[in-house]
Structures are given as C-alpha cells and as structure tokens.
Scaffold this motif. Structure first.
Motif, short mmCIF file in Angstrom:
data_model
loop_
_atom_site.label_atom_id
_atom_site.label_comp_id
_atom_site.label_asym_id
_atom_site.label_seq_id
_atom_site.Cartn_x
_atom_site.Cartn_y
_atom_site.Cartn_z
N TRP A 351 0.83 -1.21 0.00
CA TRP A 351 0.00 0.00 0.00
C TRP A 351 0.86 1.26 0.00
O TRP A 351 0.37 2.35 -0.27
CB TRP A 351 -0.91 0.01 1.22
N GLY A 352 2.15 1.10 0.36
CA GLY A 352 3.08 2.22 0.35
C GLY A 352 4.43 1.73 -0.12
O GLY A 352 4.55 0.66 -0.72
N ASN A 353 5.47 2.51 0.19
CA ASN A 353 6.79 2.12 -0.29
C ASN A 353 7.46 1.07 0.58
O ASN A 353 8.49 0.51 0.21
CB ASN A 353 7.69 3.34 -0.45
N GLY A 354 6.92 0.81 1.75
CA GLY A 354 7.38 -0.30 2.57
C GLY A 354 8.73 -0.11 3.21
O GLY A 354 9.36 -1.10 3.60
N ASN A 355 9.18 1.13 3.42
CA ASN A 355 10.49 1.33 4.03
C ASN A 355 10.45 1.43 5.56
O ASN A 355 11.46 1.69 6.19
CB ASN A 355 11.17 2.57 3.44
N GLY A 356 9.28 1.22 6.14
CA GLY A 356 9.16 1.21 7.60
C GLY A 356 8.94 2.57 8.22
O GLY A 356 8.91 2.69 9.44
N TRP A 357 8.79 3.61 7.39
CA TRP A 357 8.52 4.97 7.88
C TRP A 357 7.45 5.60 7.01
O TRP A 357 7.47 5.46 5.78
CB TRP A 357 9.79 5.83 7.83
N LEU A 358 6.51 6.29 7.64
CA LEU A 358 5.50 7.02 6.88
C LEU A 358 6.12 8.31 6.37
O LEU A 358 6.58 9.13 7.17
CB LEU A 358 4.28 7.31 7.76
N ASP A 359 6.10 8.50 5.05
CA ASP A 359 6.72 9.69 4.51
C ASP A 359 5.68 10.59 3.85
O ASP A 359 4.52 10.19 3.67
CB ASP A 359 7.85 9.33 3.55
N TYR A 438 -0.97 9.68 17.39
CA TYR A 438 -0.21 10.62 16.57
C TYR A 438 -0.02 11.98 17.23
O TYR A 438 0.79 12.78 16.78
CB TYR A 438 -0.91 10.84 15.23
N ASP A 439 -0.77 12.28 18.27
CA ASP A 439 -0.75 13.63 18.84
C ASP A 439 0.49 13.82 19.71
O ASP A 439 0.62 13.19 20.77
CB ASP A 439 -2.02 13.87 19.67
N PRO A 440 1.42 14.69 19.30
CA PRO A 440 2.66 14.85 20.08
C PRO A 440 2.45 15.55 21.41
O PRO A 440 3.37 15.58 22.24
CB PRO A 440 3.54 15.70 19.15
N ARG A 441 1.26 16.09 21.68
CA ARG A 441 1.01 16.78 22.95
C ARG A 441 0.74 15.81 24.09
O ARG A 441 0.81 16.20 25.26
CB ARG A 441 -0.18 17.73 22.79
N LEU A 446 4.80 8.23 21.71
CA LEU A 446 6.22 8.17 21.35
C LEU A 446 6.34 8.37 19.85
O LEU A 446 6.16 7.43 19.08
CB LEU A 446 6.83 6.82 21.77
N LEU A 447 6.62 9.58 19.42
CA LEU A 447 6.78 9.89 18.00
C LEU A 447 8.27 9.91 17.64
O LEU A 447 9.09 10.48 18.38
CB LEU A 447 6.15 11.24 17.64
N SER A 448 8.56 9.30 16.51
CA SER A 448 9.94 9.20 16.07
C SER A 448 10.07 9.77 14.65
O SER A 448 9.15 9.62 13.84
CB SER A 448 10.40 7.74 16.09
N TYR A 449 11.22 10.40 14.37
CA TYR A 449 11.45 10.99 13.04
C TYR A 449 12.78 10.47 12.49
O TYR A 449 13.79 10.42 13.21
CB TYR A 449 11.47 12.51 13.13
N ASN A 450 12.77 10.10 11.21
CA ASN A 450 13.97 9.61 10.54
C ASN A 450 14.35 10.58 9.44
O ASN A 450 13.70 10.61 8.38
CB ASN A 450 13.72 8.22 9.96
N PRO A 451 15.39 11.40 9.63
CA PRO A 451 15.75 12.39 8.61
C PRO A 451 16.23 11.77 7.31
O PRO A 451 16.13 12.39 6.25
CB PRO A 451 16.85 13.20 9.28
N ALA A 452 16.71 10.53 7.36
CA ALA A 452 17.24 9.91 6.15
C ALA A 452 16.16 9.72 5.08
O ALA A 452 16.42 9.85 3.88
CB ALA A 452 17.88 8.56 6.49
N VAL A 453 14.93 9.41 5.54
CA VAL A 453 13.83 9.21 4.57
C VAL A 453 12.74 10.26 4.77
O VAL A 453 11.69 10.18 4.13
CB VAL A 453 13.24 7.80 4.70
N ASP A 454 13.00 11.23 5.65
CA ASP A 454 12.01 12.27 5.97
C ASP A 454 10.69 11.62 6.40
O ASP A 454 9.60 12.01 5.99
CB ASP A 454 11.79 13.17 4.75
N GLY A 455 10.80 10.59 7.27
CA GLY A 455 9.63 9.82 7.68
C GLY A 455 9.38 9.90 9.17
O GLY A 455 10.26 10.22 9.96
N LEU A 456 8.14 9.59 9.57
CA LEU A 456 7.78 9.58 10.99
C LEU A 456 7.15 8.25 11.35
O LEU A 456 6.71 7.48 10.49
CB LEU A 456 6.84 10.74 11.33
N TRP A 457 7.11 8.01 12.66
CA TRP A 457 6.44 6.81 13.17
C TRP A 457 5.86 7.10 14.55
O TRP A 457 6.42 7.88 15.31
CB TRP A 457 7.40 5.62 13.25
N ALA A 458 4.72 6.49 14.83
CA ALA A 458 4.08 6.61 16.14
C ALA A 458 3.89 5.22 16.72
O ALA A 458 4.05 4.21 16.02
CB ALA A 458 2.74 7.32 16.02
#
Length: 794
Positions: A351-359, A438-441, A446-458
């Motif tokens: 359904w997506g690119n399957g790299n383990g991060w929502l971009d 998803y709400d960071p407040r 626990l929200l995580s960001y991966n700059p390598a793929v510009d992706g996030l995860w919750a």
C-alpha cells in the motif's frame, strides 16, 4: 504593572461598595436590634390566632407546663406555624380529622426541635363514637410505643443530633393511610385522624397538617375498548366509563387522558370536567385521540395511555394503541472509509513504499489523491462519501515538518486542508477518526522521526482513544476524552464550514476504541454528547468483535452505557449507532462490482415488502480505507482496479434503485438527521449550513428534528443547540432568531459546553443562530470573568 494593580483595586472597591449597599438594603424587617437581624427567632401572634388552627378543639393534652402558640419566623418558610412545647411530664396531641366517606390524602410539614422526649406522627381510623379502630405511626424521638393488634409503630430515629429538618411526608403518609384502610372494615370507619404528638419536653413546629378528599380514589374507570389499531395521523374516538364508588356526590372533577412520553398520541382537549357524579352512578366520557407517531418510535411497542383524576394517575396503562406508518420508508446508502495513511512494511500488500517509515508522499497519495479520486467517482452518480479522518496525523505531520529541512510535510498538510475544504463544499462528510497515538502533545505517545527518509512513526499499539485517555474531562482539557475529541471535532467543523450538511453528527474512533463495559462506554458517550456528536460507528468493534451487522440490526438507538445493545426505553437512549452491512459487509477495497451489487440487492429486499420500502429509516453502509483502494498499477495508481469496480457499482445503484426512488445516497450525518427526525422521543435541535458570514457575525440555520412532535404556542418545547466548536475562543454572544427576530440572546460569554437552550413554539417558523465573534472582545470578557472569580475566592 502599577496601573493594572490600581485598576484591579478600583474594581475590587467598587464590588465591595455594591456588596455593602446590598447588605444595608437587606437588614430591614422585624427582629431588628442594635442594627442586627435575628432571622431565626420565633415571633408570637396573639392568642386569638389559635382559632385559625382549630385550637383548642383539635388539641388534646395532659400534664403541666405545656405551651401552644402561633408563631412567625423567616426560618419557617411559611406564613405561620403552630408551636407545640410539652412540659417535662406533659403530652400534647395536635390533630386534624377527615370524613371517611371517601379515601383521604394526607399532607404535613413538621419539625421536631429536641433529641429527647416523644416526637411522633400518627394516622388513625375511628368509629362513629370516636373510638380508635386502628392506627399506624412513626416514632422519631423517645421510646417506641408498644405494638398492639390495632396499633402499629414504625421506628424512624434521627441518626445524629445535627440531622433535624422539616418532615414532609405526603406520599408515605398516603401509603400508610391506604394501608390503614385495608386493615379495618370500611363501613365501620367514620373518620380518619392525622396527629402530631409531643411529650416529655419535646418541642415541635407545625406549618401544615391536613387530610383532604382524594377524589382519584373515589372513581373507578373502565375503558369501553382497551386495544386500538390506527394509522399515523388518524383520529381515534375513545370512550371511558367513570363510576363514583364513594358515598359522596362528586362535583367538578377534572378527568384527563395522560399522553405517553415520546408524543406518540395527542389529545387536543385532554382535560374534561365532570360536573356531577352521584354515588354509584356511571358517566360516559368521549375523547378524540390523534395517532401522532408510529409505534416504531416507541421501540416497536404499542403506545399506552393512562387516565388521571384530580391530577393523580389512577390507570397508567389503561389503553394500548398500535400505530402504523402508512407511508413508505427510506433506504439510505452510505459509503464510509477511514481516512488515514500507512507504510506497508510488514504487510502482504504494497500500500506504500514499505520502508518502515510514513513519509510525505505516502500521506499525500493515501489521504489526498485517493480520496479525491473516490469523491470524483461518487459525484458522477450523485453519491457522497463519509471520510472518517485521522486528523491527529496532521499534528504529527506538523511536528515532523519542524524536524525536517525539506518542507514536504508542510506541503502535504496544506494540500490535505484544501482537499477537505473542497470535498466538504461538494457535500462529502469529513468526520473525526481519532487515532490519538499521533498527537505529540500527549505525554504517553512516542513519535519518532527519521531524517534519512524524511519519515515519521508513532506507537500504533496506542492507536485508539479510550485506552489512551482514561478521564472524561471537559472541552478545555486536551488530555481527556472530551478535550481531545472536541479539539479535533472543531478542526473538522471549521474545515467543513462551507458544507451544505451543517453540523457534523457522526464519528468513528480509531481502532474502534470506544471503551468496553458500562463505565467506559458511559464516559465515552458523554464525551460524544459534550462535543455535539449524535452518532457512532464502533459497535462490537469496541469489544474486539465485528462491527458489521445483518440488515435490520444496522441502525439503532444504543444504550448510554452499551453501544452494542439497543436501548430498552427512552430514558436510557444514548448515541445512534451505524454499522456496516451486511455481516460480511460491502468492502470497496476487495470486492467486485458484482459482489457489492448483490449485497445491496439483499439489503433492498430486506427493507422492502411487495415492491415497497417498509416504513422507517433503513441503512445500507459500506466500509474501507482509502489507502487500501488500489488501482490497476502500483500503490500510486488512481485508475482501474477497485476504482473501476466502485464506478461500476455506483452506476448499477443509480440505474436500478436511485432512479426508481427506492434508494438514496447520503452521508452518515444525513442518515443520523433522518433517524433522529423519525425516531427521537424528544425534539432535537442541530445547526444547518451557514447562511451568511459577515464581519464578526456568522449566521446558521437551525433544524428542529422530531417529526410530528407537536410544537405550538399551546405546546412549546425547550431545545438545546450547540454553536460550532471552532468559535469556542472567539464567540462572545449568540442570538437565536425566529423568522429573523431575536427570541434569545446570551450576555457575556456563552456556556461552557456551548449549549444554547431556547424555546420553540412554531413548527413552521424559521429558526436561525447568529454568532458574534471577535477574539479581542472574547479575551476581554474572559479576563473580567476570571477577575470576578478571583475576587470571589479572595
């Protein structure tokens, strides 16, 4: 700073001056001594005023030191009272008598003033010579009198010496009186006596003691016919026989038909006066009863009608009316999907690119491109989508945009906002779908960001609502169920401000996490109601089951504490529950047009009889996630595949059912409106689409739902409407208008939960709501309110 302090001091001094003036104005009156008011003191009236209380004829006493006086005091909360003070060895019995020719109603208001001595209330039956036949009484203080064959005493001691209060026991006294009547032979009783007894130093004050004729017990009623069947809107003649079973002539007796809750039956002249009814005589009275609403409103039970005499219901369910709706019903077809995004890592389908991060690209394709394509297909045939939208993901995207240096997340958020605005303006519904993870407040997320793929995860194991937020809270507490639901509902309402639907009424919780069990479901139901939501689509999913249902079980008023069960009466009704259909439901991401068509065929057949839609409101509802709908190519493709299957399916529905007016396309909110209009036992007010939006003033229409509920000048109804949540921190005044003229206006800040209560008295009138909004004025008024609270606390 000094100027602010001086201003506050000036306001405080002004308030104190007003308080002093109020206190000075309130110290006039009797009992004044050296500038003080003794409001609790008893003031004594002249001795001749005892005659107004039937003293000495109605007072029996023994011993010495007894005092009986008529008194007045602010503390009595009555025009006057009778003080009874027994000497240390004395006893006093103050009583009233009532003729036993018919049953009597008893009423009293008495306060005992001592913890010691005898303090009692007694009801007794007496023969023609004054002899006591039987008695029953309460003992409040002192020793419990001995029980005998004809005299029964009930112990009612005060639990502590600070629990003294007025005894107002009308209902229990009546029950005791009726019980007393059954213990003696009625023909031997000449009169009944109600007594207040004090002794051994006990004091009492009496402001009411009476036995009055209870004509409701003197009449026996019989319905000439007890079962009726009628079509909605027809007039049914009803005849009752009323018999005087007492020994007295009854005159000017009001007899009334008691309409059932839910407005199912309407009697224009429900109250009739019986001029004269002699003992043993039977009178025939006729009413015209209108079958106002079908019994489907009454949970498919016949409407019951009772009879009241002198305002007392003597036959609560004397007649039953089976009321049918002769008009065909309506079948609504609703397409729902949960609008969210996913990375397909770990899934069998890409359904997506399957790299383990929502971009950003995945979010745009799945939450903007695909739903816009689904909308376009629906609009070809006049259909509308209900997109349950995971807006907390937008909060996460905005958070990721602050981590990123590429600006792609911000572009996606802007595209999504514009897509929702445009889709809502075209009549599609964008309701809230709360995935709170998803709400960071929220501290637990626990929200995580991966700059390598510009992706996030919750943390998708917190992918719900109820389990993440345990407190009910309020609209200003975002870490509570009410607060976070209201926050995101306000966002959806603002983005849908140009929608023709008006108030959004439905929501679906992320992972169906509504909460399971009476406590949790009650809490969530209240949170929904606080933000103005009337419908849920989480039944059985909240308990880990299948949310879909067979036809006939798909749409119902749920219980306040159980969304999986239909309410058993009006007073436990909570939300309207909508369920995908049938049990193996219509699924737009996996089924062919032929399969989806057959499931709709099944639904239309289930809701039809002899080629005609059965009365009421019926639902056929499909389900998917836009991100799961795949085209003929990869996950980005918007043509062919399931998009074409949907196109073919909607073409079939329009040609076979919509054109023949056997099916209507609708959103979930539109179905809830129709359901409330048909089935709600009470009138419901919701706001309609925006009428105008000028500088600082927005106006909305108001619909009064509850079809066939009488709303006239003679039968006004009070309703509550919420103004849009996104005005919460801007609205400083709300006006309700009837045919353009204000009938209710709030002053100062509107209510905390944005509820505006007003009276409607004309079903044909055009009601509107004007909202006056300005952030500066709002903040000024809020500052004034907070300042008043500060002074009050100080």
């Amino acid at each position: 700073m000094m100027r602010t302090i001086r201003c506050q001091r000036w306001c405080y001094r002004g308030l104190m001056a007003c308080l002093v003036l109020l206190l000075m104005a309130g110290v006039s009156g009797c009992g004044r001594f050296d500038g003080k008011v003794f409001q609790g003191q008893l003031n004594y009236l002249p001795e001749n005023s005892l005659r107004d209380w039937g003293v000495p004829e109605h007072l029996q006493q023994s011993g010495e030191g007894n005092i009986c006086r008529v008194v007045q005091s602010v503390g009595l909360n009555a025009a006057a009272g009778l003080e009874l003070a027994a000497g240390s060895q004395g006893e006093m019995e103050y009583f009233v008598d009532g003729d036993a020719a018919m049953t009597l109603a008893a009423g009293m208001r008495v306060q005992f003033l001592s913890t010691q001595g005898a303090g009692r209330i007694k009801i007794s039956a007496h023969d023609g010579k004054g002899g006591q036949l039987a008695a029953v009484g309460w003992n409040f203080t002192g020793a419990l009198p001995a029980q005998t064959l004809t005299e029964h005493w009930i112990s009612r001691p005060f639990g502590a010496n600070f629990s003294g209060c007025w005894l107002e026991e009308k209902q229990e006294l009546n029950a005791l009186l009726r019980g007393l009547m059954t213990s003696v032979q009625g023909e031997r009783v000449a009169y009944y006596r109600l007594s207040v007894i004090v002794g051994q130093g006990q004091h009492a004050v009496v402001t009411q003691l009476q036995l009055v004729p209870d004509r409701s017990a003197a009449i026996r009623v019989r319905a000439v016919q007890t079962e009726y069947a009628a079509n909605q809107g027809t007039i049914v003649p009803v005849e009752l026989e009323l018999e005087n079973i007492s020994n007295e002539i009854l005159q000017d007796v009001p007899v009334e038909l008691v309409e059932p809750a839910g407005f199912g039956l309407n009697v224009p002249n429900a109250r009739q006066i019986l001029p004269r009814l002699e003992p043993g005589k039977i009178e025939l009275i006729t009413w015209q009863v209108r079958a106002q609403r079908p019994q489907a409103v009454n949970l498919d039970r016949p409407w019951e009608m009772g009879v009241a005499v002198d305002g007392v219901t003597i036959a609560p369910a004397l007649m039953r009316f089976s009321v049918s709706d002769p008009e065909p019903g309506h079948i609504f077809y609703v397409m729902t999907e949960d609008l969210e995004a996913i990375d397909s890592a770990g899934y069998a389908i890409a359904w997506g690119n399957g790299n383990g991060w929502l971009d950003p690209e995945e979010m745009k394709v799945q939450m903007v491109d695909k739903p816009e394509r689904l909308n376009a297909i629906a609009e070809k045939y006049g259909a509308k989508w209900t997109h349950y939208t995971t807006w907390p993901l937008v909060k996460a995207a905005e958070w990721a945009d602050r981590q990123s240096k590429k600006g792609r997340w911000g572009e996606v958020v802007r595209s999504l906002r514009e897509a929702v605005r445009n889709g809502a303006a075209h009549g599609h519904e964008y309701g809230i779908h709360l995935h709170a993870d998803y709400d960071p407040r929220l501290a637990g997320n626990l929200l995580s960001y991966n700059p390598a793929v510009d992706g996030l995860w919750a943390n998708h194991l917190r992918h719900g609502w109820a389990h993440t937020l345990s407190r009910e809270g309020d609209l200003d507490d975002v870490s509570s169920r009410t607060g976070i639901l209201g926050y995101y509902q306000a966002v959806m309402e603002q983005l849908s401000a140009d929608s023709p639907q008006g108030q959004l009424l439905s929501a679906r919780v992320g992972s169906f996490d509504f909460g399971d069990g009476e406590r949790e479901e009650s809490l969530s139901t209240r949170a929904y109601q606080k933000v103005g939501l009337w419908g849920s689509s989480d039944a059985d999913g909240n308990a880990g089951g299948v949310t879909a249902a067979e036809y006939g079980r798909e749409l119902y008023f749920a219980r306040k504490d159980d969304i999986n069960a239909s309410a058993r009466d009006f007073f436990e009704q909570g939300l309207v529950e909508l369920r995908p259909t049938p049990r193996e439901c219509i699924a737009y991401d996996t089924q062919s047009a032929t399969v989806m068509n057959s499931k709709v065929d099944e639904g239309v057949a289930a809701f039809s009889e002899a080629g005609r839609v059965t009365p009421g409101v019926h639902l056929i509802m499909g389900f998917t996630h836009a991100m799961f709908v795949m085209g003929a190519g990869d996950w980005k493709t918007l043509e062919g595949g399931q998009f074409q299957a949907l196109d073919d399916h909607l073409a079939y529905l329009k040609n076979h059912y919509v054109a023949a007016e056997r099916l209507q396309f609708a959103t979930a909110t539109q179905v809830i409106r129709e359901y409330l209009d048909y089935y709600s036992p009470w009138p419901v007010a919701v706001y309609d689409k925006k009428i105008s939006d000028g500088l600082g003033v927005s106006e909305y229409g108001i619909s009064i739902l509850g079809k066939n509920i009488p709303i006239t000048v003679d039968r006004p109804q009070t309703v509550t409407v919420k103004y849009p949540l996104y005005f919460r921190h801007r609205a400083f005044r709300v006006a309700i208008c009837k045919n353009g003229r204000p009938i209710y206006v709030t002053w100062g800040l509107p209510t905390l939960e944005q509820d505006i209560r007003f009276v409607v008295d004309d079903r044909q009138a055009h009601y509107t709501m004007k909202i006056y909004h300005n952030s500066g004025i709002f903040q000024l008024l809020k500052w004034g309110r907070d300042l008043r609270k500060q002074f009050a606390n100080d």
